[in-house]
Design a protein around this motif. Sequence first.
Motif, PDB file in Angstrom:
ATOM      1  N   SER A 279      -6.050  -4.602  -3.362  1.00  0.00           N
ATOM      2  CA  SER A 279      -6.000  -4.012  -4.926  1.00  0.00           C
ATOM      3  C   SER A 279      -4.708  -3.375  -5.156  1.00  0.00           C
ATOM      4  O   SER A 279      -3.915  -3.536  -6.264  1.00  0.00           O
ATOM      5  CB  SER A 279      -7.014  -2.868  -4.978  1.00  0.00           C
ATOM      6  N   ALA A 280      -4.238  -2.755  -4.211  1.00  0.00           N
ATOM      7  CA  ALA A 280      -2.742  -2.093  -4.083  1.00  0.00           C
ATOM      8  C   ALA A 280      -1.421  -3.324  -4.774  1.00  0.00           C
ATOM      9  O   ALA A 280      -0.833  -3.003  -5.360  1.00  0.00           O
ATOM     10  CB  ALA A 280      -2.291  -1.315  -2.972  1.00  0.00           C
ATOM     11  N   ARG A 281      -1.667  -4.501  -3.848  1.00  0.00           N
ATOM     12  CA  ARG A 281      -0.876  -5.560  -4.115  1.00  0.00           C
ATOM     13  C   ARG A 281      -0.729  -6.084  -5.779  1.00  0.00           C
ATOM     14  O   ARG A 281      -0.045  -6.024  -6.324  1.00  0.00           O
ATOM     15  CB  ARG A 281      -1.069  -6.561  -3.158  1.00  0.00           C
TER      16      ARG A 281
ATOM     17  N   ARG B 107     -10.066  15.297  -5.710  1.00  0.00           N
ATOM     18  CA  ARG B 107      -9.312  15.453  -6.740  1.00  0.00           C
ATOM     19  C   ARG B 107      -8.204  14.778  -6.591  1.00  0.00           C
ATOM     20  O   ARG B 107      -7.538  14.372  -7.443  1.00  0.00           O
ATOM     21  CB  ARG B 107      -8.915  16.976  -6.543  1.00  0.00           C
ATOM     22  N   VAL B 108      -7.453  14.641  -5.315  1.00  0.00           N
ATOM     23  CA  VAL B 108      -6.078  13.844  -5.212  1.00  0.00           C
ATOM     24  C   VAL B 108      -6.359  12.353  -5.472  1.00  0.00           C
ATOM     25  O   VAL B 108      -5.537  11.796  -6.045  1.00  0.00           O
ATOM     26  CB  VAL B 108      -5.701  14.304  -3.526  1.00  0.00           C
ATOM     27  N   ALA B 109      -7.629  12.027  -5.021  1.00  0.00           N
ATOM     28  CA  ALA B 109      -7.696  10.678  -5.111  1.00  0.00           C
ATOM     29  C   ALA B 109      -8.044  10.322  -6.724  1.00  0.00           C
ATOM     30  O   ALA B 109      -7.372   9.291  -7.465  1.00  0.00           O
ATOM     31  CB  ALA B 109      -9.070   9.847  -4.466  1.00  0.00           C
ATOM     32  N   ALA B 110      -8.709  11.207  -7.463  1.00  0.00           N
ATOM     33  CA  ALA B 110      -8.821  10.816  -8.759  1.00  0.00           C
ATOM     34  C   ALA B 110      -7.602  11.090  -9.697  1.00  0.00           C
ATOM     35  O   ALA B 110      -7.291  10.371 -10.636  1.00  0.00           O
ATOM     36  CB  ALA B 110      -9.846  12.175  -9.371  1.00  0.00           C
ATOM     37  N   LYS B 111      -6.521  12.023  -9.133  1.00  0.00           N
ATOM     38  CA  LYS B 111      -5.406  12.202  -9.750  1.00  0.00           C
ATOM     39  C   LYS B 111      -4.479  10.860  -9.574  1.00  0.00           C
ATOM     40  O   LYS B 111      -3.711  10.590 -10.503  1.00  0.00           O
ATOM     41  CB  LYS B 111      -4.740  13.496  -9.286  1.00  0.00           C
ATOM     42  N   LEU B 112      -4.714  10.503  -8.313  1.00  0.00           N
ATOM     43  CA  LEU B 112      -3.741   9.116  -8.092  1.00  0.00           C
ATOM     44  C   LEU B 112      -4.374   7.885  -8.914  1.00  0.00           C
ATOM     45  O   LEU B 112      -3.617   7.138  -9.343  1.00  0.00           O
ATOM     46  CB  LEU B 112      -3.887   8.784  -6.700  1.00  0.00           C
ATOM     47  N   GLY B 113      -5.606   7.902  -8.972  1.00  0.00           N
ATOM     48  CA  GLY B 113      -6.326   7.017  -9.818  1.00  0.00           C
ATOM     49  C   GLY B 113      -5.927   7.038 -11.464  1.00  0.00           C
ATOM     50  O   GLY B 113      -5.492   5.914 -12.201  1.00  0.00           O
TER      51      GLY B 113
ATOM     52  N   ASP C  96      -9.681  -2.370  -9.213  1.00  0.00           N
ATOM     53  CA  ASP C  96      -8.674  -2.093  -8.186  1.00  0.00           C
ATOM     54  C   ASP C  96      -8.180  -0.708  -8.034  1.00  0.00           C
ATOM     55  O   ASP C  96      -8.324  -0.410  -6.836  1.00  0.00           O
ATOM     56  CB  ASP C  96      -7.461  -2.976  -8.508  1.00  0.00           C
ATOM     57  N   VAL C  97      -8.106  -0.162  -9.104  1.00  0.00           N
ATOM     58  CA  VAL C  97      -7.684   1.465  -8.859  1.00  0.00           C
ATOM     59  C   VAL C  97      -8.837   2.138  -8.391  1.00  0.00           C
ATOM     60  O   VAL C  97      -8.725   3.074  -7.190  1.00  0.00           O
ATOM     61  CB  VAL C  97      -7.386   2.063 -10.127  1.00  0.00           C
ATOM     62  N   GLN C  98     -10.112   1.595  -8.650  1.00  0.00           N
ATOM     63  CA  GLN C  98     -11.270   2.580  -7.978  1.00  0.00           C
ATOM     64  C   GLN C  98     -11.419   2.213  -6.297  1.00  0.00           C
ATOM     65  O   GLN C  98     -11.805   3.137  -5.903  1.00  0.00           O
ATOM     66  CB  GLN C  98     -12.505   1.757  -8.651  1.00  0.00           C
ATOM     67  N   GLN C  99     -10.901   0.880  -5.964  1.00  0.00           N
ATOM     68  CA  GLN C  99     -10.839   0.778  -4.526  1.00  0.00           C
ATOM     69  C   GLN C  99     -10.146   1.663  -3.983  1.00  0.00           C
ATOM     70  O   GLN C  99     -10.179   2.001  -2.729  1.00  0.00           O
ATOM     71  CB  GLN C  99     -10.402  -0.986  -4.320  1.00  0.00           C
ATOM     72  N   ILE C 100      -8.699   1.799  -4.382  1.00  0.00           N
ATOM     73  CA  ILE C 100      -7.765   2.594  -3.898  1.00  0.00           C
ATOM     74  C   ILE C 100      -8.381   4.261  -3.819  1.00  0.00           C
ATOM     75  O   ILE C 100      -8.120   4.838  -2.836  1.00  0.00           O
ATOM     76  CB  ILE C 100      -6.345   2.526  -4.722  1.00  0.00           C
ATOM     77  N   GLN C 101      -8.921   4.874  -4.833  1.00  0.00           N
ATOM     78  CA  GLN C 101      -9.425   5.872  -5.080  1.00  0.00           C
ATOM     79  C   GLN C 101     -10.439   6.090  -3.831  1.00  0.00           C
ATOM     80  O   GLN C 101     -10.453   7.178  -3.246  1.00  0.00           O
ATOM     81  CB  GLN C 101     -10.301   6.149  -6.303  1.00  0.00           C
ATOM     82  N   GLN C 102     -11.283   5.234  -3.620  1.00  0.00           N
ATOM     83  CA  GLN C 102     -12.235   5.354  -2.727  1.00  0.00           C
ATOM     84  C   GLN C 102     -11.839   5.535  -1.055  1.00  0.00           C
ATOM     85  O   GLN C 102     -12.069   6.164  -0.277  1.00  0.00           O
ATOM     86  CB  GLN C 102     -13.298   4.299  -2.574  1.00  0.00           C
ATOM     87  N   LEU C 103     -10.506   4.794  -1.227  1.00  0.00           N
ATOM     88  CA  LEU C 103      -9.836   4.608   0.192  1.00  0.00           C
ATOM     89  C   LEU C 103      -9.232   6.142   0.486  1.00  0.00           C
ATOM     90  O   LEU C 103      -9.457   6.699   1.304  1.00  0.00           O
ATOM     91  CB  LEU C 103      -8.845   3.612   0.165  1.00  0.00           C
TER      92      LEU C 103
ATOM     93  N   MET D 225       0.724  -1.133  -0.084  1.00  0.00           N
ATOM     94  CA  MET D 225      -0.031   0.100  -0.083  1.00  0.00           C
ATOM     95  C   MET D 225       0.767   1.250  -0.019  1.00  0.00           C
ATOM     96  O   MET D 225       0.643   2.249  -0.565  1.00  0.00           O
ATOM     97  CB  MET D 225      -0.955  -0.107   1.307  1.00  0.00           C
ATOM     98  N   LEU D 226       1.875   0.948   0.824  1.00  0.00           N
ATOM     99  CA  LEU D 226       2.915   2.409   0.975  1.00  0.00           C
ATOM    100  C   LEU D 226       3.380   2.750  -0.561  1.00  0.00           C
ATOM    101  O   LEU D 226       3.587   3.887  -0.996  1.00  0.00           O
ATOM    102  CB  LEU D 226       4.093   2.043   1.801  1.00  0.00           C
ATOM    103  N   LYS D 227       3.768   1.710  -1.471  1.00  0.00           N
ATOM    104  CA  LYS D 227       4.229   2.122  -2.940  1.00  0.00           C
ATOM    105  C   LYS D 227       3.243   2.989  -3.737  1.00  0.00           C
ATOM    106  O   LYS D 227       3.714   3.882  -4.429  1.00  0.00           O
ATOM    107  CB  LYS D 227       4.342   0.835  -3.476  1.00  0.00           C
TER     108      LYS D 227
END
Length: 765
Positions: A484-486, A260-266, A300-307, A1-3
């Motif tokens: 998802s991150a893994r 915005r940050v989550a969307a940009k990360l996605g 998987d990217v969507q899961q991280i965005q929501q988090l 997750m840290l990566k």
Amino acid sequence: MLKVLKNLKNSWVSVLVIIILLCVQAATDLALPDYTSKIVNVGIQYGGIEEVAPEVIAEEDMENILFFTDDDEQILENYELVGDEPTNYQEKVKNKYLSEEFNTEENKIYVLKDLEEEQLDSLVNLIAEPLVEYSAVTNEETSNKIKEQLMQGMQANVSGNAVAEMQTNLESMSVMELLKQMPEAQRDVVLEQFTSYVSQMSDSIKEQAAISSVKQVYIDLGVDTDKLQNDYILMSGLQMLGIALISMLCAVTIMLLSSRVAAKLGKTLRDKVFKKVLSFSTAELREFSTASLITRSTNDVQQIQQLITLLFRVVVYAPIIGIGGFVKVLTTSDNSMAWIIGVAIFAILVVVATLFAVAMPKFKKLQDLIDKLNQVSREILTGLPVIRAFNKEKKEEKRFDNSNTLLMKANIFVNRAMSMMMPLLMFIMSSITVLIVWVGAHNVDSGTMQVGDMMAFIQYTMQIVMAFLMISMISIMLPRASVSARRINEVIDTEPSIKDKEETKPFNPEKKGLVEFKNVSFRYPDADTEILEDINFTAEPGKTTALIGSTGSGKSTVVNLIPRFYDVTEGELLVDGVNVKDVSQKDLRDIIGFVPQKGILFSGTIESNIKYADDNMSDEQMVKAAQIAQAEEFINTKPEKYQDPIAQGGSNVSGGQKQRLSIARAIAKDPEIFIFDDSFSALDFKTDSNLREALAEKTENKTVIIVAQRISTILNADKIIVLEEGKIVGEGTHEELLKNNETYRQIALSQLSEEELNENRKGGK
């Protein structure tokens, strides 16, 4: 997750702003309960009087208060007697409490100096008890009792007429006047009971009594205490609204920035995954299924965005609220009920831990089940013509239903478990509120707590509970996002097996178009045996080299090695006189026109597909390529000609049309080397013959390598390579191989009769 979180460095400004705003919001939210307490305690109970030490006091009242203490000098040094010409500060305090018509010359008043907080606390400690004693003694009921005691003492020593006269005098005098005229010893006896009672009071009760005394002092001066109370409540309410508005603006801004940050990360993660997949060789693409790669770059990217959208509120906001609320409870309110917070936290942790243990295994399975469903869906949709041809719709429906049902059951189980969490946590919160009110009411009744403090305690407790609730919610989302991150990191961290060297070599212009296989062997990753063994041949410019052999003999594998879709495991493969491993993949593929075995088209138009190699290609070059590929015939029948749309995968054109457009795309590129991997299989004999004839003119100085199943396609090839079980078993022209190579002869006889072969041989001559 840290990566994954390291990718937030591109949004560090927004992250920093979010953290600052979260701190501001936490500070404002923690301030609100204190204002609630002040409105109830000070505004309602104390009548808007904030301090035990009166800010203005009549000279007479000051003398009466000092009568009950020996700290006269210490108290008076904190006050100033207002003279004929008040100072600006004295005028300000006077105007706050008194009307403009109030005459300070006739009515002498003391004004509290502008003290530091420590000085004010020291004054409060000195003046609180004298204020309470003064209030108690001057109380009408208490005053009457003191006068009765004095009358009883006088009746024993004085005659009847004198008693009546003294009673009249007592009634006309105030209790303070009586106390001042008493002998000191007698006065001490009278006041002893009040002094001991006041000293035994709790700080809370003593403060309330002192405030009541201050209110009476203000009334004696003619202060409008109702206005004082209303002004305090109104001002405190406006301050609360202002703080709540700041909190709301912070919350809205935080959610906007977090989204915005989550969307940009996605976007960053999808971009990295996609670019990494583009760099994969065929070997890596075999490791990850297409369905899995799609799921990883979407779900998987969507899961991280929501988090990420909620993560900042939990990581920053929840600890501040939780710790800050606990500190506030211990420092600014009665901490005798702090144990209730411990009970609440323990109950929440038990509920969350139980649900966590039950639902967690299912969370880990969800993504794999989504992968499986995508894979089944893709297989069914891709193979729909075959399914219909074999009448297997019911079987495939059942297969899809099985995967769909497994995913549904996992989702239902998780959702049911999670749906229990909120009602249970709300029950805990409501129960804690009832417990606080029950315990707090007893404390209020005993005088150890004020109503406002109890209300503030409820709010602080709810804030602490909500902080733990947020942490619990994120702890449930985190495992699924971690999975998802893994899965995303697996793709990003996978290094392509085919990479360019740091220093690449240029092609040798003297050997332009020359393709050389020198003792080449190849095996697929993790395979036990060689697919190709000791392959040696040369494809020269201006000549056509054909590869033929039975199914599985390794024909397609040979041509896939040339553009480095795979790397040879032994030997050397040279293009333009340079080992393909020593040149960049881009430069290598720029000089190759590759037509795969299965014609692949992209959504767009006929024009965009033919001009795929170069968008700026001239229309003349495009049309010429279509004519050579024998595609113009069907293109001209289309309503919009070259602008006619092509559906995804070329599903709206036939197999033969798809192959011709794929060939036209390669011809339009005008490369040094043409590779046709069984690209004529869907063409009829006439179209095949016309295409090869037109292609021969176009490729006069080009290297042409053809993989074919049909003998008719390669009859006129300059060199034919015969493959069997990954080895070259024959090399030569059609006539030479018919004479000398039994394998080639068997393939030829399986397609053409002896008479046709002889005719073709004569035609070839």
